[in-house]
Design an enzyme around this catalytic site. Structure first.
Site, PDB file in Angstrom:
ATOM      1  N   GLY A  99       0.750  -1.402  -0.524  1.00 59.48           N
ATOM      2  CA  GLY A  99       0.102   0.081  -0.267  1.00 59.48           C
ATOM      3  C   GLY A  99       0.490   0.957  -0.348  1.00 59.48           C
ATOM      4  O   GLY A  99       2.033   1.068   0.044  1.00 59.48           O
ATOM      5  N   GLY A 100       0.202   2.226   0.065  1.00 60.26           N
ATOM      6  CA  GLY A 100       1.006   4.312   0.260  1.00 60.26           C
ATOM      7  C   GLY A 100       1.811   4.057   0.809  1.00 60.26           C
ATOM      8  O   GLY A 100       3.227   4.345   1.192  1.00 60.26           O
ATOM      9  N   LYS A 119       4.347  -5.916   9.274  1.00 57.00           N
ATOM     10  CA  LYS A 119       4.416  -4.862   8.693  1.00 57.00           C
ATOM     11  C   LYS A 119       5.626  -3.860   8.162  1.00 57.00           C
ATOM     12  O   LYS A 119       6.293  -3.520   9.174  1.00 57.00           O
ATOM     13  CB  LYS A 119       2.909  -3.925   8.889  1.00 57.00           C
ATOM     14  CG  LYS A 119       2.622  -2.646   7.998  1.00 57.00           C
ATOM     15  CD  LYS A 119       1.008  -2.539   8.835  1.00 57.00           C
ATOM     16  CE  LYS A 119       0.634  -1.442   7.782  1.00 57.00           C
ATOM     17  NZ  LYS A 119      -0.013  -1.429   5.949  1.00 57.00           N
ATOM     18  N   ASP A 221      -9.456   3.658   8.883  1.00 56.48           N
ATOM     19  CA  ASP A 221      -9.384   2.777   7.320  1.00 56.48           C
ATOM     20  C   ASP A 221     -10.157   1.944   7.347  1.00 56.48           C
ATOM     21  O   ASP A 221      -9.659   0.733   6.898  1.00 56.48           O
ATOM     22  CB  ASP A 221      -7.656   2.601   7.405  1.00 56.48           C
ATOM     23  CG  ASP A 221      -7.762   2.331   5.878  1.00 56.48           C
ATOM     24  OD1 ASP A 221      -8.699   2.808   4.864  1.00 56.48           O
ATOM     25  OD2 ASP A 221      -6.624   1.539   5.163  1.00 56.48           O
TER      26      ASP A 221
END
Lengths: 962, 41
Positions: A99-100, A119, A221
């Site tokens: 992801g970004g 992550k 999110d």
């Protein structure tokens, strides 16, 4: 053009974009199916797309610059294609996602042995401060223990290692509980859950979110892919990747790239209106996202279909369009569930459930068949709320994303166009009064179109204010070009609301003024004024502000008569509309005072300022911009009256208040005050203090304004006069040349400011013994100033002295004396015989008398001036040094050692106030002392020292002369 | 932000992002050149 038309254009464009020319043509013709307008539109766009002209390249450049900035913020992501082998004690087995913010791997941990989701934050996202916060957040997240939240195990910073032995830089990582399962939506579909069963699973999600909120963590999110359900039907909320603690949100720390990209890189369909607008988010943002998830879970589709729209459209839709009612999509959900979901999806956070727990409570009441808390919104409220949503389209920060940038530029160009639709909607409303439903639909449409026009204007304003130099820090060149090109279109009168159009013109004018283009700024204001005057019921506040703006621009341009007429018109109008004691009248008085000041009518100017200040700043606290402006105008007039102590004390307060009121963002205003302060300090003889303020102002100006801007020229002129005082005329001439370069690019050749600069330049040339180069022009400029500003004008006596010095340098003593006589006459008539400008007049007069061989008269003039100046300027003003030097020089010529010595002491004391001032002057004092003693060798030595210190040649020459 | 990242953020395909950008760019380019030719009498 309608939305449907746009949508068709977009679809056909997308389908045809990559086909060969011929195939494109065929497809477009086929798809347009005889709609010529549609066919032409698509064909034109495709042609431009295929053959990029200068405009396309300019747009790519802007987009590219934005992209480069963002890439820089995100850091580049190398080695993405090859799977790394390990990170610390974790062995990496698969790529789970990207992801970004970073990338997620599946990894195995040894101790304890378990699978984790690893992550990694993208390199470059983290600053030192960001890392500290990251650790703090992880600590916070690690403390969360909830059966429905994926556990955070550990975190740290370590390099990735590849099989071939290569390693990345150390990256921040988080190890999370790895959840095997399907997204909640997928799970419900696969198991074919009934509505009540879906609500049951969802309730656990609410509980998890409520728990996290209790720990001070907002998710930000939430979406189905972040809510996985395992085999046993147990949901787990994961990925707190962009969650930050409530404390952080409350302290509004937004400086890190991680946060900024976090705001942009949400997942659009689940983002709340406040989130897409870049406003502060809180727990109710998660409530909104939960509402979207629940809607999707129960209806099988998103409440607002934004996946196929452009970003800008999506944002508009999220902010303005209400979701369809759930019951219309799933009959089972009519009634309570429909009402509950609608409450979670309210655009206004205040109207949503206050917490995830409250949402869960209502859902449980529904399942238990108890009455729910939520009430369906009234029809009246639904209509009224459309009118309220008129805020700016895109938060300034989001502009960095290239597609948003394009959308923004587009809406700028579209600006006021949308208002046209308003008429139709009103008509539709009238026709459909019978049915409340269709009336509401029509009203909605009208409100939407109205909102769009206001928002377009808001966007326009945001966009332009973003380019306004106080914000854009000199990076606006390419945008400037785009703006210039778009301007003719933007300024075309159109069918919309003329008041909005006039306001848009005024904003444009401000931008061009900020960019330094005074003429264009004036033209735009004139168009705005015309537009406003064409209205039946002109808004007086609008006209007044335009008139004042116009007065100020014409004043800057140097057409002072016009500026005065405009200011007086604004004042009369304000008095008519609101009375003489109104704020509007007072603002106009300030404009007028600035002009009277420029005309040298100082007492009248001060009277107007004081009248205005009584209205705008009765407490004298300078607490708001116009109060500050009143103080600023007062400080503009006072130094010319020689009230230095008062002025300098006032400036100290103004500068502090400026910093507090305008701050970093509008540092330009602060810089302007600093520069005015520098002038006052210089006139009062505090040279070093003044220079320090001028340096600070220059730094600020150069960092916030474009290269060509009148403010730079003003700064350079002020610096030139400082340099002349410091005895560095050559550098002063160079500074004047810089001022002229800039000013000539902005102003027409005959403007008063240019005359002032050329006269300062002539003064310094005369100091260098090169007065002949400047004489004719100096005489013309002085005459021009009198013609344009009136006789007297501001500092006229000073400019008479300048011309007298030029004439003295070329040997025209009678001419010089005539100018000095006029200067004295003006002082006596308009100010005071003892006004401080008498000092340079007396000094120059004495020099003229001495040059004519009338030494006794010269001595009498100097002695008188020395006595009077001590009272007016204090003992240590550098001008007293100049008088004393002159007097000592005459005494030295007469070999009067005692008189020379005592005056040299006075001079020494005056020049000792500044090291910069002292440079060659201490050697000059030695030379005069030696001359008085008849010590030729001493004179030679001192003269050599003067030359060493770069004294102007004429000063040395006259000491060497016998 | 790359096209892919934009796509990921928006939940649309990279292709959609790219095509949207190209169309917006073409539209803007045309508007700018129209405006420029408006300026010359």
């Amino acid at each position: 053009m309608t939305d449907a038309f746009h949508q068709r254009v977009r679809e056909i464009f997308a389908e045809a974009a990559d086909l060969p020319r011929e195939a494109q043509r065929r497809l477009v013709r086929e798809r347009a199916a005889g709609d010529e307008k549609l066919q032409r539109e698509v064909e034109e766009l495709l042609a431009i797309d295929a053959d990029s002209g200068p405009e396309t390249r300019a747009i790519d450049l802007v987009g590219g610059a934005a992209k480069a900035l963002l890439d820089e913020a995100l850091g580049t992501h190398g080695n993405a294609e090859k799977l790394p082998e390990s990170l610390g004690e974790y062995r990496i087995s698969a790529l789970l996602g990207e992801g970004g913010m970073g990338v997620v791997y599946l990894a195995m941990q040894d101790q304890p042995r378990r699978e984790v989701a690893l992550k990694l934050l993208r390199p470059g996202v983290h600053s030192r401060a960001g890392l500290t916060r990251f650790r703090r957040e992880i600590e916070l997240l690690g403390r969360m223990r909830h059966p429905n939240i994926a556990q955070v195990f550990d975190a740290g910073t370590a390099p990735l290692a590849w099989a071939d032995g290569s390693r990345s830089q150390p990256l921040p990582w988080i190890a999370l509980e790895y959840v095997r399962g399907a997204s909640i939506a997928e799970f419900a579909r696969r198991r074919g859950l009934a509505t009540a069963e879906r609500v049951d699973v969802f309730l656990k999600v609410c509980d998890a979110v409520q728990y996290a909120h209790g720990q001070g963590v907002i998710h930000r999110d939430l979406k189905p892919s972040n809510i996985l359900v395992d085999e046993r039907g147990e949901p787990k909320v994961l990925d707190f990747g962009i969650a930050r603690s409530l404390e952080d949100a409350a302290s509004r720390e937004r400086e890190t790239a991680a946060t900024q990209t976090g705001q942009v890189v949400g997942t659009l369909p689940y983002m709340s209106p406040e989130q897409v607008s870049g406003n502060d988010v809180d727990v109710r943002t998660d409530v909104y996202a939960l509402g979207v998830v629940l809607f999707e879970l129960l209806a099988g589709r998103l409440p607002l279909e934004v996946r196929t729209t452009s970003v800008a459209e999506a944002i508009e839709i999220i902010r303005r369009v209400d979701a369809p009612s759930l019951g219309s999509l799933n009959r089972e959900c009519r009634g309570d569930l429909e009402t509950i979901v609608a409450k979670a999806l309210e655009k206004e956070p205040a109207r949503r459930y206050a917490t995830a727990g409250a949402l869960a409570d209502d859902l449980r009441r529904h399942l238990d068949d108890r009455p729910i808390e939520a009430r369906p919104a009234s029809a009246l409220y639904q209509v009224a709320k459309f009118a309220r949503r008129n805020r700016a389209l895109v938060a300034a920060g989001a502009i960095a994303v290239s597609s948003l940038l394009a959308a923004t530029i587009l809406s700028v160009v579209w600006a006021v166009r949308a208002t046209r639709a308003e008429g139709d909607a009103t008509k539709a409303l009238a026709e459909s009064r019978r049915s409340e439903a269709s009336a509401r639909a029509a009203l909605e449409r009208a409100a939407k179109e109205e909102a769009r026009s206001i928002e377009s204007y808001g966007t326009l304003r945001d966009f332009f204010l973003a380019v306004e130099p106080t914000v854009a820090a000199g990076k606006q060149l390419t945008l400037r070009e785009a703006l210039d090109a778009a301007l003719p279109r933007l300024t075309q009168p159109r069918g919309g609301d003329p008041q909005v159009f006039a306001e848009a013109l005024e904003v444009l004018s401000r931008v061009y003024r900020g960019l330094g283009d005074l003429n264009r700024s004036e033209r735009l204001l004139r168009q705005a004024l015309e537009t406003q005057r064409g209205l039946d019921r002109a808004n007086p506040a609008g006209v007044l502000s335009t008139l004042r703006g116009l007065s100020s621009v014409t004043f800057d341009i140097g057409r002072v008569d016009e500026a005065e007429a405009l200011a007086r018109e604004a004042y009369d109008l304000a008095v008519q509309a609101d009375g003489p004691e109104s704020r509007e009248a007072a603002k106009s008085l300030l404009a007028l005072a600035a002009i009277l000041n420029e005309r040298g009518q100082l007492k009248a100017a001060l009277a107007e300022v004081e009248k205005a200040a009584r209205i705008l700043d009765p407490s004298g606290a300078m607490a708001e911009p116009y109060a500050l402006s009143a103080a600023g105008h007062r400080a503009l007039v006072l130094p010319h009256l020689g009230r230095f102590d008062e002025t300098n004390a006032l400036f100290e307060r103004i500068v502090a208040a400026d910093r507090a009121t305008w701050g970093e963002r509008d540092a330009y205003y602060y810089a302007t005050s600093l520069q005015n302060y520098a002038f006052s300090l210089r006139e009062s003889g505090r040279i070093d203090d003044g220079l320090a303020r001028l340096d600070e102002a220059t730094d600020i100006r150069e960092s916030v304004l474009p290269k060509v801007h009148l403010a730079h020229a003003r700064g350079a002129l002020l610096r030139a006069d400082f340099l002349e005082i410091l005895g560095r005329p050559e550098e002063a001439v160079a500074a004047c040349d810089r001022a002229l370069d800039v000013a000539e690019a902005v102003l027409d050749a005959d403007r008063p400011f240019l005359s002032r600069v050329r006269l300062s330049r002539a003064h310094s040339l005369a100091s260098l013994g090169r007065g002949a180069e400047a004489k004719d022009e100096a005489l013309r400029d002085l005459a021009a100033l009198k013609a344009k500003l009136g006789d007297p004008f501001l500092r006229l006596p000073w400019y008479e002295v300048v011309v007298a010095r030029v004439l003295l340098d070329v040997g025209d003593i009678d001419g010089a004396m005539a100018h000095l006589d006029h200067a004295s006459a003006v002082l006596v008539e308009t100010l005071d015989r003892d006004h401080y400008l008498f000092v340079p007049i007396a000094l120059t007069r004495a020099q003229c008398l001495a040059a004519r061989g009338e030494a006794p008269e010269a001595i009498a003039t100097l002695d008188d001036a020395l006595v009077r100046s001590e009272r007016v300027l204090g003992a240590k003003h550098h001008w007293r040094g100049d008088l004393a030097i002159e007097r000592a020089f005459l005494a030295a010529n007469a070999r009067d050692v005692a008189t020379a010595t005592s005056h040299l002491d006075v001079a020494r004391a005056a020049y000792a106030t500044s090291k910069k001032l002292a440079r060659w002057r201490m050697a000059e004092i030695d030379a005069i002392a030696a001359r008085a003693r008849g010590d030729a060798a001493g004179v030679d030595r001192a003269c050599a020292a003067m030359e060493e210190a770069a004294a102007p040649p004429p000063r040395v020459r006259r000491l060497r002369a016998t | 932000m790359t096209v892919d990242e934009t796509a990921l953020a928006l939940g649309v395909s990279p292709r959609t992002v790219e095509l949207d950008w190209r169309m917006a760019r073409a539209w803007l380019a045309r508007t700018l050149s129209d405006a420029a030719s408006d300026a010359t009498p």
